[in-house]
Motif scaffolding. Sequence first.
Motif, PDB file in Angstrom:
ATOM      1  N   PHE A 230       0.833  -1.207   0.000  1.00  0.00           N
ATOM      2  CA  PHE A 230       0.000   0.000   0.000  1.00  0.00           C
ATOM      3  C   PHE A 230       0.864   1.252   0.000  1.00  0.00           C
ATOM      4  N   ALA A 231       1.861   1.287   0.896  1.00  0.00           N
ATOM      5  CA  ALA A 231       2.690   2.488   1.067  1.00  0.00           C
ATOM      6  C   ALA A 231       3.471   2.838  -0.200  1.00  0.00           C
ATOM      7  N   LEU A 232       3.970   1.817  -0.861  1.00  0.00           N
ATOM      8  CA  LEU A 232       4.869   2.054  -1.986  1.00  0.00           C
ATOM      9  C   LEU A 232       4.181   2.096  -3.348  1.00  0.00           C
ATOM     10  N   GLU A 233       2.999   1.485  -3.443  1.00  0.00           N
ATOM     11  CA  GLU A 233       2.333   1.417  -4.745  1.00  0.00           C
ATOM     12  C   GLU A 233       1.011   2.180  -4.795  1.00  0.00           C
ATOM     13  N   THR A 234       0.158   1.944  -3.802  1.00  0.00           N
ATOM     14  CA  THR A 234      -1.193   2.511  -3.838  1.00  0.00           C
ATOM     15  C   THR A 234      -1.253   3.940  -3.325  1.00  0.00           C
ATOM     16  N   LEU A 235      -0.594   4.220  -2.213  1.00  0.00           N
ATOM     17  CA  LEU A 235      -0.658   5.560  -1.623  1.00  0.00           C
ATOM     18  C   LEU A 235      -0.186   6.661  -2.570  1.00  0.00           C
ATOM     19  N   PRO A 236       0.938   6.478  -3.281  1.00  0.00           N
ATOM     20  CA  PRO A 236       1.356   7.544  -4.205  1.00  0.00           C
ATOM     21  C   PRO A 236       0.290   7.879  -5.248  1.00  0.00           C
TER      22      PRO A 236
ATOM     23  N   ASN B 290      -3.964  11.687  -7.257  1.00  0.00           N
ATOM     24  CA  ASN B 290      -5.263  11.861  -7.910  1.00  0.00           C
ATOM     25  C   ASN B 290      -6.390  12.395  -7.038  1.00  0.00           C
ATOM     26  N   PHE B 291      -6.154  12.486  -5.722  1.00  0.00           N
ATOM     27  CA  PHE B 291      -7.226  12.939  -4.829  1.00  0.00           C
ATOM     28  C   PHE B 291      -6.694  13.921  -3.794  1.00  0.00           C
ATOM     29  N   SER B 292      -7.590  14.809  -3.377  1.00  0.00           N
ATOM     30  CA  SER B 292      -7.273  15.716  -2.274  1.00  0.00           C
ATOM     31  C   SER B 292      -7.662  15.004  -0.978  1.00  0.00           C
TER      32      SER B 292
ATOM     33  N   ASN C  60     -12.744   8.563   6.389  1.00  0.00           N
ATOM     34  CA  ASN C  60     -13.821   9.355   6.995  1.00  0.00           C
ATOM     35  C   ASN C  60     -14.638   8.497   7.957  1.00  0.00           C
ATOM     36  N   GLY C  61     -13.949   7.614   8.671  1.00  0.00           N
ATOM     37  CA  GLY C  61     -14.585   6.771   9.672  1.00  0.00           C
ATOM     38  C   GLY C  61     -15.021   5.416   9.175  1.00  0.00           C
ATOM     39  N   LYS C  62     -15.117   5.233   7.855  1.00  0.00           N
ATOM     40  CA  LYS C  62     -15.542   3.947   7.297  1.00  0.00           C
ATOM     41  C   LYS C  62     -14.369   2.982   7.263  1.00  0.00           C
ATOM     42  N   VAL C  63     -14.584   1.776   7.778  1.00  0.00           N
ATOM     43  CA  VAL C  63     -13.509   0.791   7.858  1.00  0.00           C
ATOM     44  C   VAL C  63     -13.250   0.157   6.492  1.00  0.00           C
ATOM     45  N   VAL C  64     -11.971   0.121   6.107  1.00  0.00           N
ATOM     46  CA  VAL C  64     -11.526  -0.589   4.905  1.00  0.00           C
ATOM     47  C   VAL C  64     -10.374  -1.482   5.354  1.00  0.00           C
ATOM     48  N   GLU C  65     -10.537  -2.789   5.240  1.00  0.00           N
ATOM     49  CA  GLU C  65      -9.529  -3.716   5.744  1.00  0.00           C
ATOM     50  C   GLU C  65      -8.703  -4.316   4.614  1.00  0.00           C
ATOM     51  N   GLY C  66      -7.408  -4.400   4.834  1.00  0.00           N
ATOM     52  CA  GLY C  66      -6.525  -5.054   3.878  1.00  0.00           C
ATOM     53  C   GLY C  66      -5.961  -4.118   2.825  1.00  0.00           C
ATOM     54  N   ALA C  67      -4.922  -4.598   2.143  1.00  0.00           N
ATOM     55  CA  ALA C  67      -4.272  -3.801   1.100  1.00  0.00           C
ATOM     56  C   ALA C  67      -5.075  -3.895  -0.192  1.00  0.00           C
ATOM     57  N   LYS C  68      -6.149  -3.164  -0.258  1.00  0.00           N
ATOM     58  CA  LYS C  68      -7.007  -3.163  -1.441  1.00  0.00           C
ATOM     59  C   LYS C  68      -6.264  -2.533  -2.621  1.00  0.00           C
ATOM     60  N   PRO C  69      -6.566  -2.968  -3.826  1.00  0.00           N
ATOM     61  CA  PRO C  69      -5.938  -2.331  -4.989  1.00  0.00           C
ATOM     62  C   PRO C  69      -6.389  -0.884  -5.119  1.00  0.00           C
ATOM     63  N   TYR C  70      -5.629  -0.125  -5.837  1.00  0.00           N
ATOM     64  CA  TYR C  70      -5.926   1.296  -5.995  1.00  0.00           C
ATOM     65  C   TYR C  70      -7.350   1.515  -6.486  1.00  0.00           C
ATOM     66  N   GLU C  71      -7.814   0.656  -7.395  1.00  0.00           N
ATOM     67  CA  GLU C  71      -9.139   0.820  -7.991  1.00  0.00           C
ATOM     68  C   GLU C  71     -10.251   0.832  -6.942  1.00  0.00           C
TER      69      GLU C  71
ATOM     70  N   PHE D 208      -9.888   1.815  -3.727  1.00  0.00           N
ATOM     71  CA  PHE D 208      -9.808   3.101  -3.037  1.00  0.00           C
ATOM     72  C   PHE D 208     -10.363   4.215  -3.927  1.00  0.00           C
ATOM     73  N   GLU D 209     -10.080   4.133  -5.202  1.00  0.00           N
ATOM     74  CA  GLU D 209     -10.565   5.134  -6.152  1.00  0.00           C
ATOM     75  C   GLU D 209     -12.091   5.215  -6.104  1.00  0.00           C
ATOM     76  N   LYS D 210     -12.741   4.065  -6.085  1.00  0.00           N
ATOM     77  CA  LYS D 210     -14.207   4.016  -6.039  1.00  0.00           C
ATOM     78  C   LYS D 210     -14.730   4.650  -4.750  1.00  0.00           C
ATOM     79  N   ILE D 211     -14.128   4.285  -3.610  1.00  0.00           N
ATOM     80  CA  ILE D 211     -14.552   4.822  -2.310  1.00  0.00           C
ATOM     81  C   ILE D 211     -14.366   6.330  -2.265  1.00  0.00           C
ATOM     82  N   LEU D 212     -13.210   6.793  -2.736  1.00  0.00           N
ATOM     83  CA  LEU D 212     -12.893   8.220  -2.658  1.00  0.00           C
ATOM     84  C   LEU D 212     -13.766   9.054  -3.593  1.00  0.00           C
ATOM     85  N   LYS D 213     -14.092   8.519  -4.767  1.00  0.00           N
ATOM     86  CA  LYS D 213     -14.966   9.242  -5.697  1.00  0.00           C
ATOM     87  C   LYS D 213     -16.364   9.381  -5.109  1.00  0.00           C
ATOM     88  N   GLU D 214     -16.833   8.333  -4.425  1.00  0.00           N
ATOM     89  CA  GLU D 214     -18.153   8.394  -3.786  1.00  0.00           C
ATOM     90  C   GLU D 214     -18.183   9.471  -2.702  1.00  0.00           C
TER      91      GLU D 214
END
Length: 284
Positions: free
Chosen positions: A150-156, A161-163, A261-272, A274-280
């Motif tokens: 997550f730290a090296l691939e997904t977080l960047p 792409n998001f604020s 924003n308080g919603k639990v997300v467990e595990g190293a999910k792929p970027y896609e 997180f992208e869906k959650i953040l866009k919502e």
Amino acid sequence: MDLSGKNLAVLAIIFVLGFAAGYAVNYGSKEKIEKSSLSEIEEKVVNFVNTNLLKPGIEAKIVNVSEEDGFYVFDLEFSKDGNTLGYDSVYVTKDGKYLFIGKFDLSGEVENEKAEKLIDVENEPWKGDPNAKITIVEFSSYDCPFCAKFALETLPKILQNFSVKVVFKDFPIHGEVKAHEAANCAGEQGKYWEYHDVLFQRQEEWRKNESKLLEYAKELGLNVSEFEICLNSDKYREEVLKDKEEGIKLGVRGTPTFFVNGKVVEGAKPYEEFEKILKELEEK
């Protein structure tokens, strides 16, 4: 205990050092335990946990007793060779018959606002936009390969792409508290995130040789003498373990675990994902 609607909960075994399927433990005859005092129940709890639930060499002791939803709650500290490894809580029915660890909401709903209020983000390392309306709090372990991914691939990608504001919370899993302390010591010299990345990039190195922690400080241009004094003082140990205790109380069972924003997300999910959650969240 309220067992109706969204408050319906199940108690399950969750160990600090591992996980097991959910079940209740009957650790004594009802006739004997009904006559037991609280102090006698405390003794039974400690003996049971140390004898049946922990690996050899690891010991538990009770550091606090309280009541919650009709249960006794025993807060435990786990240690090995005099070093604290972490904390967890066990729940015991008032008759002293059943012992549980952990509590889960069966409704599938997450009380986002409650989680946001419970998470302490003051004075924690963060990166991103301080004024972002989306905050990602990550409970992470430097020894965790999925956290590294997550730290090296997904977080960047997320930051590009998001604020968002991303907050890092320590959750050492296998006793690698020193690595978490080292990152905080690097933070004193303004290099927290650089050191954070090095720990994930070179996990296999420092796992085998803890002296590498000093080498990384030198490579990053830190004042090694000051860094070493900080590291040897254990000044951040309590803070690291406090983060983990906070995570356990929030229901964190493994790493990485995120609160978006308080919603639990467990595990190293792929970027896609997180992208869906953040866009919502952006559209709200």
